[in-house]
Design a protein around this motif. Structure first.
Motif, PDB file in Angstrom:
ATOM      1  N   SER A   7       0.763  -0.941   0.061  1.00 44.08           N
ATOM      2  CA  SER A   7      -0.050  -0.178   0.204  1.00 44.08           C
ATOM      3  C   SER A   7       0.870   1.234   0.048  1.00 44.08           C
ATOM      4  N   GLU A   8       0.444   2.252  -0.155  1.00 43.24           N
ATOM      5  CA  GLU A   8       1.354   3.674  -0.264  1.00 43.24           C
ATOM      6  C   GLU A   8       1.355   3.861   1.244  1.00 43.24           C
ATOM      7  N   VAL A  40       4.700   0.340  -5.275  1.00 41.13           N
ATOM      8  CA  VAL A  40       3.255  -0.140  -4.543  1.00 41.13           C
ATOM      9  C   VAL A  40       2.629  -1.078  -5.464  1.00 41.13           C
ATOM     10  N   TYR A  99      -0.995  -3.457  -4.674  1.00 39.63           N
ATOM     11  CA  TYR A  99      -1.892  -3.835  -3.832  1.00 39.63           C
ATOM     12  C   TYR A  99      -2.245  -5.349  -3.700  1.00 39.63           C
ATOM     13  N   PHE A 124      -1.914  -3.914   4.868  1.00 32.67           N
ATOM     14  CA  PHE A 124      -2.953  -3.825   3.774  1.00 32.67           C
ATOM     15  C   PHE A 124      -4.175  -4.020   4.512  1.00 32.67           C
ATOM     16  N   CYS A 176      -3.491   1.971   6.630  1.00 33.55           N
ATOM     17  CA  CYS A 176      -4.045   1.886   5.248  1.00 33.55           C
ATOM     18  C   CYS A 176      -5.325   1.729   4.978  1.00 33.55           C
ATOM     19  N   GLU A 212      -7.305   4.266   2.568  1.00 33.57           N
ATOM     20  CA  GLU A 212      -6.576   4.105   1.478  1.00 33.57           C
ATOM     21  C   GLU A 212      -7.367   2.824   0.673  1.00 33.57           C
ATOM     22  N   VAL A 213      -7.389   1.746   1.332  1.00 37.51           N
ATOM     23  CA  VAL A 213      -8.178   0.505   0.713  1.00 37.51           C
ATOM     24  C   VAL A 213      -9.583   0.607   0.671  1.00 37.51           C
TER      25      VAL A 213
END
Length: 370
Positions: free
Chosen positions: A152-153, A172, A174, A283, A304, A307-308
């Motif tokens: 992940s970022e 990155v 995923y 993640f 994260c 983000e996810v």
């Protein structure tokens, strides 16, 4: 292209996110990307390998007790991995963990390593060395790697903050979930409460399980037909049992072992919601599993997760019991909200297919070997 993977994540792991990641990656590279993949492994009880065709391995019994037997077969597998590496019959090597045993045998062959999270470094002061590797050992591996894959970022930024690594060395890519293409066996049935919240996996340390339980206890008191069902990771500990008794919710918290993908799929599918209260993850594959099983998702707002999950989940501060309870009660009471999140989860899942993970990983391999 020939890619060699080692034994580390498969020797002692029957299940687990890292083993699942590498199994799915090898499966997709082999059958969709036409890559020649090889797993340097002899002995394993890994569930994914047993039910797949990536590698025929020899199962073993714990005749010396669990820890000593695992250690014995891990050493045997390491010797086999070292031998396979020394043969040099591959284009690129991808170790599945951070043991550095392979470096003397690698010669000039390049290697890529996946960094799933920096949990041990972030929580080492509170929970000691969670994975048994110190920072200097990981630093050495990361320095020598041709490329580092971050899942992940958020994880990439953590790697750059904690380790001395050039940013352009980290790519990155995923995670994904095989549940996105999973076809459940209609013959498999499980018995669950009619109304329950789902928790999956490890319940220790940074997972924040005890805070979550304290937060939802008042909701369980008000709704005696609502349960918390915990899937996998062993029976409740004495500490957990005492906590449930203290909160007077022992009869509404259940544990169920997960014996197959069909079991896990149905646990997600039948739940009112999946709640993930963790303080940190690299993640969070269970988020994707829930999306794929049409299960609404409620998440901690840390690391994260935003983000996810993006707009396909509800979020809470994992240290705020009142906020946790507010969001959980909202999802329990609002059927329209649950339906909306399910729809958004299906849309978000499209960004995380196993094919995308494999094709992007293949691009990294190709960039390394030119």
């Amino acid at each position: 292209m020939k890619v060699l993977y080692d034994h580390q994540s498969f020797s002692g792991a029957k299940y687990g996110g890292v083993a699942r990641y590498f199994y799915d990656l090898m499966q997709n590279l082999k059958y969709e990307q036409e890559v020649d993949v090889k797993l340097a492994l002899l002995f394993s009880n890994n569930h994914y390998l047993k039910n797949g065709d990536i590698k025929n391995v020899i199962p073993f019994r714990f005749f010396l007790g669990y820890a000593k037997t695992n250690m014995l077969f891990s050493h045997i597998n390491r010797l086999n991995s070292a031998f396979q590496i020394s043969r040099q019959n591959f284009d690129i090597f991808h170790p599945t963990y951070f043991k550095d045993y392979f470096l003397p045998f690698l010669g000039k062959k390049p290697f890529v390593i996946t960094h799933h999270d920096v949990i041990p470094e972030k929580f080492s002061m509170k929970y000691a060395a969670l994975d048994g590797f110190d920072k200097s050992q990981k630093q050495k591996i990361l320095e020598k790697a041709s490329k580092i894959i971050a899942v992940s970022e958020n994880t990439k930024q953590d790697i750059l903050e904690i380790f001395d690594i050039a940013p352009d060395k980290v790519e990155v890519i995923y995670h994904s979930t095989h549940f996105s293409t999973f076809v459940p066996n209609p013959a498999v049935k499980i018995t669950t409460p009619e109304r329950y919240l789902l928790y999956v996996g490890n319940r220790e340390n940074y997972k924040n399980f005890d805070v979550y339980v304290r937060a939802i206890a008042p909701i369980l008191h008000k709704q005696d037909d609502l349960y918390l069902l915990c899937g996998g990771n062993g029976k409740f500990t004495a500490f957990e049992e005492n906590l449930f008794a203290e909160l007077k919710i022992s009869n509404q918290i259940l544990h169920r072992e997960v014996d197959s993908d069909d079991d896990l799929y149905l646990l997600y599918k039948n739940a009112l919601a999946f709640v993930y209260p963790s303080l940190y993850e690299g993640f969070g594959i269970p988020i994707l599993e829930a999306f794929a099983c049409n299960c609404p998702v409620v998440l901690s707002n840390r690391s994260c997760f935003p983000e996810v999950g993006q707009d396909a989940a509800l979020y809470f501060n994992p240290n705020d019991k009142e906020e946790i309870a507010f969001q959980v009660e909202k999802i329990v009471e609002d059927a329209e909200l649950r339906a909306s999140l399910i729809k958004k989860g299906q849309q978000r899942l499209k960004d995380f297919s196993p094919s995308i993970t494999a094709s992007k990983t293949l691009e990294v391999y190709q960039s390394v070997i030119g």
